[in-house]
Design an enzyme around this catalytic site. Structure first.
Site, PDB file in Angstrom:
ATOM      1  N   ARG A 215       0.839  -1.208   0.000  1.00 28.14           N
ATOM      2  CA  ARG A 215       0.000   0.000   0.000  1.00 28.14           C
ATOM      3  C   ARG A 215       0.874   1.258   0.000  1.00 28.14           C
ATOM      4  O   ARG A 215       0.564   2.257  -0.641  1.00 28.14           O
ATOM      5  CB  ARG A 215      -0.904   0.010   1.244  1.00 28.14           C
ATOM      6  N   PHE A 231     -11.573  -4.983  -5.714  1.00 29.91           N
ATOM      7  CA  PHE A 231     -11.504  -5.907  -4.561  1.00 29.91           C
ATOM      8  C   PHE A 231     -11.007  -5.121  -3.330  1.00 29.91           C
ATOM      9  O   PHE A 231     -10.053  -5.512  -2.665  1.00 29.91           O
ATOM     10  CB  PHE A 231     -10.558  -7.090  -4.836  1.00 29.91           C
ATOM     11  N   ASP A 253     -16.001  -3.351  -4.734  1.00 32.89           N
ATOM     12  CA  ASP A 253     -15.994  -4.686  -4.136  1.00 32.89           C
ATOM     13  C   ASP A 253     -17.380  -5.271  -4.378  1.00 32.89           C
ATOM     14  O   ASP A 253     -18.377  -4.542  -4.360  1.00 32.89           O
ATOM     15  CB  ASP A 253     -15.698  -4.609  -2.629  1.00 32.89           C
ATOM     16  N   SER A 254     -17.452  -6.581  -4.586  1.00 42.57           N
ATOM     17  CA  SER A 254     -18.768  -7.194  -4.834  1.00 42.57           C
ATOM     18  C   SER A 254     -19.606  -7.202  -3.556  1.00 42.57           C
ATOM     19  O   SER A 254     -20.823  -7.317  -3.618  1.00 42.57           O
ATOM     20  CB  SER A 254     -18.609  -8.607  -5.377  1.00 42.57           C
ATOM     21  N   ASP A 301      -6.475  -6.902  -6.398  1.00 40.73           N
ATOM     22  CA  ASP A 301      -6.102  -7.745  -5.249  1.00 40.73           C
ATOM     23  C   ASP A 301      -7.248  -8.718  -4.936  1.00 40.73           C
ATOM     24  O   ASP A 301      -7.912  -8.587  -3.900  1.00 40.73           O
ATOM     25  CB  ASP A 301      -5.782  -6.859  -4.032  1.00 40.73           C
ATOM     26  N   CYS A 341      -2.929 -14.075  -3.951  1.00 40.81           N
ATOM     27  CA  CYS A 341      -2.675 -14.559  -2.594  1.00 40.81           C
ATOM     28  C   CYS A 341      -2.957 -16.059  -2.497  1.00 40.81           C
ATOM     29  O   CYS A 341      -3.126 -16.591  -1.414  1.00 40.81           O
ATOM     30  CB  CYS A 341      -3.497 -13.781  -1.575  1.00 40.81           C
TER      31      CYS A 341
HETATM   32  N1  SAH Z   1      -7.386  -5.427  -1.191  1.00 35.38           N
HETATM   33  C1  SAH Z   1      -8.040  -5.690   0.074  1.00 35.38           C
HETATM   34  C2  SAH Z   1      -8.213  -7.172   0.364  1.00 35.38           C
HETATM   35  C3  SAH Z   1      -9.010  -7.906  -0.698  1.00 35.38           C
HETATM   36  S1  SAH Z   1      -9.809  -9.342  -0.095  1.00 35.38           S
HETATM   37  C4  SAH Z   1      -7.265  -5.012   1.200  1.00 35.38           C
HETATM   38  O1  SAH Z   1      -6.188  -4.443   0.945  1.00 35.38           O
HETATM   39  O2  SAH Z   1      -7.721  -5.039   2.334  1.00 35.38           O
HETATM   40  C5  SAH Z   1     -10.789  -9.763  -1.468  1.00 35.38           C
HETATM   41  C6  SAH Z   1     -12.066  -8.951  -1.622  1.00 35.38           C
HETATM   42  O3  SAH Z   1     -12.601  -9.275  -2.903  1.00 35.38           O
HETATM   43  C7  SAH Z   1     -13.178  -9.260  -0.629  1.00 35.38           C
HETATM   44  O4  SAH Z   1     -13.554  -8.078   0.034  1.00 35.38           O
HETATM   45  C8  SAH Z   1     -14.343  -9.785  -1.489  1.00 35.38           C
HETATM   46  O5  SAH Z   1     -15.614  -9.302  -1.060  1.00 35.38           O
HETATM   47  C9  SAH Z   1     -14.018  -9.222  -2.839  1.00 35.38           C
HETATM   48  N2  SAH Z   1     -14.507  -9.961  -4.016  1.00 35.38           N
HETATM   49  C10 SAH Z   1     -14.571 -11.298  -4.196  1.00 35.38           C
HETATM   50  N3  SAH Z   1     -14.990 -11.583  -5.450  1.00 35.38           N
HETATM   51  C11 SAH Z   1     -15.177 -10.398  -6.083  1.00 35.38           C
HETATM   52  C12 SAH Z   1     -15.602 -10.021  -7.401  1.00 35.38           C
HETATM   53  N4  SAH Z   1     -15.886 -10.930  -8.326  1.00 35.38           N
HETATM   54  N5  SAH Z   1     -15.664  -8.710  -7.707  1.00 35.38           N
HETATM   55  C13 SAH Z   1     -15.374  -7.773  -6.776  1.00 35.38           C
HETATM   56  N6  SAH Z   1     -14.977  -8.059  -5.518  1.00 35.38           N
HETATM   57  C14 SAH Z   1     -14.883  -9.356  -5.167  1.00 35.38           C
END
Ligand code: SAH
Length: 397
Positions: A215, A231, A253-254, A301, A341
């Site tokens: 970050r 995400f 985010d979804s 991510d 990850c």
């Molecule tokens: N980048 C974040 C962590 C990501 S965790 C950080 O720094 O804290 C992954 C995230 O992806 C979750 O919040 C989940 O709700 C979201 N997610 C999962 N599938 C998704 C999709 N198809 N489109 C958008 N978001 C999604």
């Protein structure tokens, strides 16, 4: 046959333990003492009777997780010594500061404590166990923890293992506070930015601590850019991009809950900042509908696409598709931070997936940085499986 709590390996099956790998697979066992229960502390011996290690017994393909390669009791002193070692590393790495109160204190095998995770959020520790043995030892661990971390720095200990131990059907414990619990402050700081952490209901222990250093790198490149954080979860990358002087930041985010958490965290740091927008939508759909050149910094991510080895092929296709969609839309001179990850996917496999996406996009792509997990998620030299986070920063023309 040895006494209760002992395991003897088959001939030739002692090599990995002699190299300090901390797992004993069920197929390696020649004899186990009768009546062994999941969670018991067991001593493991080579076929010739040589002592190899002591650990927690469990059912399933991994039968023992080794806690020590010395013949020593697994008691309060043991946890005290291990936790002290873990705490010192975080201190030396300068992760424990007034402007940084979020860090992972224990990362399982990485800290020679297989099955145990401890995350610090301000003066609250969140303890999460992944084995029955660690669950049984939780009170020893909590006692040791109170001794290791200065008392002013730790006032609450929240135990969160119902979900990770759901498979055992153990009804003897519940998630909840093992210490404190009154007047809890859910706001902690990472590199001077405030985050509201929901350890009760959030994913994992409530926050993705592993992206802290990455970050910071986003912050460094955010100046005057239009940033898309896909995400976003609790909005970590978005907050750093705003502080770094981004022209605008959109968080996607979804999960509607995640978008709410992101908005709250942005308000916490920047008040009503017109530069920030957010929406709850599928990342693939969002990328499809946006105009070309709408963003000049995109963060990808996603959650682990491969949760186990059987899912690798589909996961690689998923990474290729996601990265291609971003490469097709990013403005010339733009930067993409792309991560995986998935533990089951190697650094090389991920890079090949991104390579395929780059080739399909026909853009000129340079790798600016290759990223990894931070020092508070250390990789035990003898346990390469602890490496999971990999990222590439791409400069796209
Ligand atoms: N980048 C974040 C962590 C990501 S965790 C950080 O720094 O804290 C992954 C995230 O992806 C979750 O919040 C989940 O709700 C979201 N997610 C999962 N599938 C998704 C999709 N198809 N489109 C958008 N978001 C999604």
């Amino acid at each position: 046959m040895k006494n209760k709590g002992e395991i003897i390996l088959k001939p030739t099956k002692d090599n990995s333990l002699r190299r300090f790998h901390p797992w004993v697979f069920s197929g390696a066992i020649a004899h186990a003492s009768e009546g062994l229960q999941e969670g018991d502390v067991v001593k493991v011996f080579a076929n010739d009777g040589a002592f190899l290690g002591v650990g927690h017994y469990q059912t399933g393909s991994i039968s023992v997780r080794i806690l020590s390669f010395e013949d020593e009791p697994i008691d309060r002193d043991f946890y005290l010594q291990r936790l002290t070692e873990a705490y010192r590393l975080r201190l030396k790495a300068d992760l424990i500061r007034p402007d940084n109160t979020i860090y992972r204190l224990v990362y399982g095998e990485g800290d020679n404590l297989p099955g145990l995770i401890i995350d610090m959020y301000g003066n609250t520790a969140v303890v999460q166990v992944h084995t029955v043995g660690m669950n049984r030892d939780r009170h020893l661990i909590v006692e040791a923890l109170q001794e290791v971390v200065p008392s002013h720095a730790i006032e609450h200990i929240f135990y969160k293992s119902e979900a990770t131990l759901a498979y055992t059907g153990d009804r003897e414990f519940r998630d909840g506070y093992l210490m404190g619990g009154d007047k809890v402050n859910p706001v902690a700081v990472e590199n001077g930015l405030k985050f509201h952490i929901d350890w009760l209901r959030g994913q994992k222990t409530g926050f993705f601590i592993d992206q802290r250093e990455n970050r910071k790198l986003v912050e460094r490149y955010a100046q005057d850019r239009r940033v898309l954080n896909l995400f976003c979860y609790t909005g970590g990358f978005s907050a750093y991009a705003l502080r770094g002087g981004a022209r605008k930041v959109d968080s996607v985010d979804s999960s509607a809950k995640a978008v709410m958490l992101t908005n709250e965290n942005i308000r916490l740091n920047f008040g009503e900042d017109a530069r920030h927008g957010s929406c709850s939508e599928d990342a693939f759909k969002f990328l499809k509908k946006i105009e070309k050149d709408a963003y000049d910094l995109i963060i990808l991510d996603p959650p682990a696409f491969a949760k186990h080895r059987g899912a690798i092929k589909n996961a690689l296709q998923g990474y290729r598709k996601l990265n291609l969609a971003a490469l097709e839309k990013i403005a010339p001179g733009g930067i993409i931070f792309t991560f995986s990850c998935s533990q089951a996917i190697t650094r090389e496999q991920f890079r090949v997936a991104v390579f395929s996406a780059a080739a399909l996009s026909r853009r000129r792509v340079r790798i600016m940085y290759q990223l990894e997990q931070p020092v508070d998620h250390p990789i035990n030299m003898y346990h390469p499986e602890g490496e999971y986070l990999k990222g590439l920063v791409l400069y796209v023309v």
